[in-house]
Design an enzyme around this catalytic site. Structure first.
Site, short mmCIF file in Angstrom:
data_model
loop_
_atom_site.label_atom_id
_atom_site.label_comp_id
_atom_site.label_asym_id
_atom_site.label_seq_id
_atom_site.Cartn_x
_atom_site.Cartn_y
_atom_site.Cartn_z
N ASN A 102 39.50 43.92 25.94
CA ASN A 102 38.89 43.85 27.12
C ASN A 102 39.12 45.47 27.87
O ASN A 102 38.53 45.66 28.80
CB ASN A 102 39.39 42.74 28.00
N TYR A 166 28.99 54.78 30.03
CA TYR A 166 29.11 53.37 29.98
C TYR A 166 28.27 52.72 29.18
O TYR A 166 28.67 52.08 28.22
CB TYR A 166 29.19 52.81 31.24
N THR A 202 34.16 39.65 40.72
CA THR A 202 35.42 40.19 40.77
C THR A 202 35.72 41.24 41.43
O THR A 202 34.55 41.43 42.39
CB THR A 202 36.00 40.69 39.36
#
Length: 260
Positions: A102, A166, A202
């Site tokens: 992760n 990314y 989040t």
């Protein structure tokens, strides 16, 4: 002929009792949630990230759930530290069954203005770090183990922001998932899958402008962000025997964004 034994509850397939899981990037956000969810499912957990103080908080939550937790500060861009992480898990628990890759960073900049060091850093953490950690853990995992790589919907679809680094890292992670599955599933009995989450509610999205978030969310069929628990459930599924015939796959958990 004796009748076959009746099967247990299908819910038993999702239990991780007796398993040991390593979660990288476990100090906050999705990674911290994954560590807690795996503990809820019955696993002991090794939490890894660069900063120890946040890992200690997550470890407190894991032990409060009745599971053991080992804190191992780790920089996944260093292959030697990834090897040390796997050794620490084996030294403490004598087994390693699950890896949730992760650890990740993000960066947004127009390609013509992006600094080479910024591009390299994103790939170094998101792609190379996942590879070093998977390789280290696969060396000690036994048949029946599972690796779950945390990719992104931006490895599948275009972004509304300029995020070449990314997007490249997450698309590369999906390719890495397929290849490692092909190498290890049959020969080692280690399943390798990925999840591709959409935007999750989040702290990270709190740093995003309301307009940008609305543009991302507007691409999804459900028209909302995901909850942490919805992503947790996908990770537990891929980590558990419930997905025993699933390998080399990328599970999009993006509210239908990649289905457009």
């Amino acid at each position: 002929m004796d009748a076959p034994s009746p099967p247990g509850s299908v819910l038993d397939l999702f239990r991780l009792t007796g398993s040991v899981a390593v979660v990288t990037g476990a100090g906050s956000g999705l990674g911290a949630g994954f560590a807690r969810a795996l503990a809820e499912a019955g696993a002991d957990v090794v939490v890894a990230a660069r900063r120890r103080e946040r890992l200690d908080e997550v470890a407190t939550d894991v032990t409060a759930l009745g599971r053991r937790c080992l804190v191992v500060p780790t920089d996944v861009t260093d292959p030697d530290q990834c090897d040390a992480l796997a050794r620490a898990a084996m030294a403490e628990f004598s087994r390693l069954d699950i890896l949730v890759n992760n650890a990740g960073v993000t960066h947004a900049a127009p390609a013509t203005h992006e600094r080479p060091e910024d591009f390299r850093n994103v790939l170094d953490v998101n792609l190379f770090g996942a590879y070093w950690t998977a390789r280290a853990c696969a060396r000690v995992m036994q048949p029946g183990s599972s690796i779950v790589n945390v990719a992104s919907m931006l490895g599948l679809v275009k972004s509304v922001l300029p995020q070449a680094a990314y997007a490249s890292s997450k698309a590369g992670l999906i390719g890495l998932t397929r290849d490692l599955s092909n190498q290890w599933s049959g020969r080692k009995g280690i399943r390798v899958n990925a999840i591709a989450p959409g935007f999750v509610d989040t702290d990270m999205i709190g740093e995003m402008s309301a307009d940008t978030l609305a543009r991302f969310v507007g691409q999804s069929s459900l028209g909302r962000t995901a909850t942490q628990r919805e992503i947790d459930a996908a990770v537990v599924f891929l980590a558990s025997p419930a997905s025993g015939y699933v390998t080399g796959s990328t599970l999009a958990v993006d509210g239908g964004t990649s289905g457009h």
